[in-house]
Write a protein that holds these residues in place. Sequence first.
Motif, mmCIF file in Angstrom:
data_model
loop_
_atom_site.group_PDB
_atom_site.id
_atom_site.type_symbol
_atom_site.label_atom_id
_atom_site.label_comp_id
_atom_site.label_asym_id
_atom_site.label_seq_id
_atom_site.Cartn_x
_atom_site.Cartn_y
_atom_site.Cartn_z
ATOM 1 N N HIS A 1 -3.800 4.495 -1.084
ATOM 2 C CA HIS A 1 -4.742 4.979 -0.077
ATOM 3 C C HIS A 1 -5.251 6.379 -0.399
ATOM 4 O O HIS A 1 -6.433 6.675 -0.210
ATOM 5 N N ALA A 2 -4.375 7.254 -0.839
ATOM 6 C CA ALA A 2 -4.766 8.641 -1.097
ATOM 7 C C ALA A 2 -3.743 9.298 -1.997
ATOM 8 O O ALA A 2 -2.593 8.853 -2.098
ATOM 9 N N SER A 3 -4.163 10.367 -2.672
ATOM 10 C CA SER A 3 -3.269 11.244 -3.421
ATOM 11 C C SER A 3 -3.459 12.647 -2.854
ATOM 12 O O SER A 3 -4.561 13.186 -2.884
ATOM 13 N N SER B 1 0.844 -1.191 0.000
ATOM 14 C CA SER B 1 0.000 0.000 0.000
ATOM 15 C C SER B 1 0.879 1.240 0.000
ATOM 16 O O SER B 1 2.000 1.222 0.510
ATOM 17 N N THR C 1 0.761 5.885 -0.343
ATOM 18 C CA THR C 1 0.074 7.162 -0.497
ATOM 19 C C THR C 1 0.938 8.068 -1.368
ATOM 20 O O THR C 1 2.156 8.136 -1.187
ATOM 21 N N PRO D 1 -0.194 3.916 5.396
ATOM 22 C CA PRO D 1 0.335 3.286 4.177
ATOM 23 C C PRO D 1 1.689 2.639 4.434
ATOM 24 O O PRO D 1 2.452 3.067 5.306
ATOM 25 N N ASP E 1 -4.356 6.327 6.985
ATOM 26 C CA ASP E 1 -4.559 4.940 6.546
ATOM 27 C C ASP E 1 -3.336 4.060 6.756
ATOM 28 O O ASP E 1 -3.308 2.915 6.288
ATOM 29 N N ALA F 1 -2.109 11.931 5.385
ATOM 30 C CA ALA F 1 -1.395 10.815 4.773
ATOM 31 C C ALA F 1 -1.222 9.653 5.740
ATOM 32 O O ALA F 1 -1.218 8.484 5.342
#
Length: 419
Positions: free
Chosen positions: A200-202, A170, A172, A224, A222, A219
């Motif tokens: 997970h995110a950008s 995973s 980010t 990462p 989650d 960030a």
Amino acid sequence: MKRHILGLAGASALAIGLQTGAALAQDCSVNVGTLYPTSVDWGRPIAETALWVGEMINEAGGVDGCEVNMILRDDQNDGRVGVDAARALVDIDQVQLLIGTVSSGITIPILTSVTAPAGVMQMSCCSSSTRLTEIAASGEARGLWFRTFATADVQAAVAAMLARDAGIESITVVYKNDDWGQDIGRMAAAAFEAVGIEVHASIALNDAQPSYRAEATQALRDQPGALYLALYPTEGISFVREWLGLGGTSVMIGANSLRSDDFRTTVGLANLGDFVGTDTSSPRVPSAEAFVDAYAAHFGSAPSGPGLSNSFDAAAIALLAYHAAGRDATGTEIAAQVPRVTDPDGEAIPATVEGFAQAMAILSEGGSVSYQGATGAVTFDANGNVSAPAVSWVFDDSGMAEQRYISLEEVSGFMASIN
């Protein structure tokens, strides 16, 4: 040979007439615009490399027998400053050729609002946004745009390759909120997902925020397994310190924009043991090795940092094309000569003073050459793009060290597999 020490502030210009003694007896000159972020640590060597090429061209006889007058301006890695500086080069200095700049977020508005409308050829060493390909393909660039650095999708794909091989599950993505960052951040996220890594995110970072704690907290939410960083050193330093201070993982993959001594020393080598960077690379050919030797002889140390080989080739190809077009050529006429400088069927010429002199003689007689430079035998596609191998790199006590070379065939095969 002399070395130019560059320390420019604001949008002020330093006009450098590159005199080389008896090699130039003529009384004519041609102005060439050079635009780079000389007020930041990684920008100065890129600019110095371009100026060095100007010295070599003058020593070889000049552009169509005229002295090359490299007019350098500092874009401060700021879009507004960069556009103003480019306008000054075009409107005041009357250049028909502009060499620069680094950041795509600065290059794009210069191309669309300054150089292309004015009919000035623009050659960049380092701008990688695929948006520039779209501009060229649409016809808006008017055939005046070239770059010697591969597009951002190469680094995005290599980041996914490295993450997959490291067993990362995973990640980010954290990116600079400009044209370049948005472009490479989007492509990196897609590449990670294509190899089965959960994104997970950008998260976008804006310039000059007093703190990036909120973004680091987001960030971390989650947890990462790793971070992907498409940032420049200033915001990269601030964000990574916040991230590590909050207990975030030290497993990070970075774009070549973080290939900076400031980033390494300020974040601290002890915190970067699990950091790996990506970059495009010169092929393993004699001309690339010769560049390293020549650079070390001229500057006193081996080339280290982003964009140096690309800067050399950008300046060399552009100035040889200017010679082929003639001293009074327009930007359109200079751009039309680039294929004669990078003709795979032309006579191979090395990137030396003697090689430049040989190339200029052939071009003056109507022939073509195959320029063999710091990044190999450069060729451009219809949109002014090049292809390139890649490397991964790490920080160490000496600065930055190559970790793995990834051939053009391997890069192309991997990109095809994830697309």
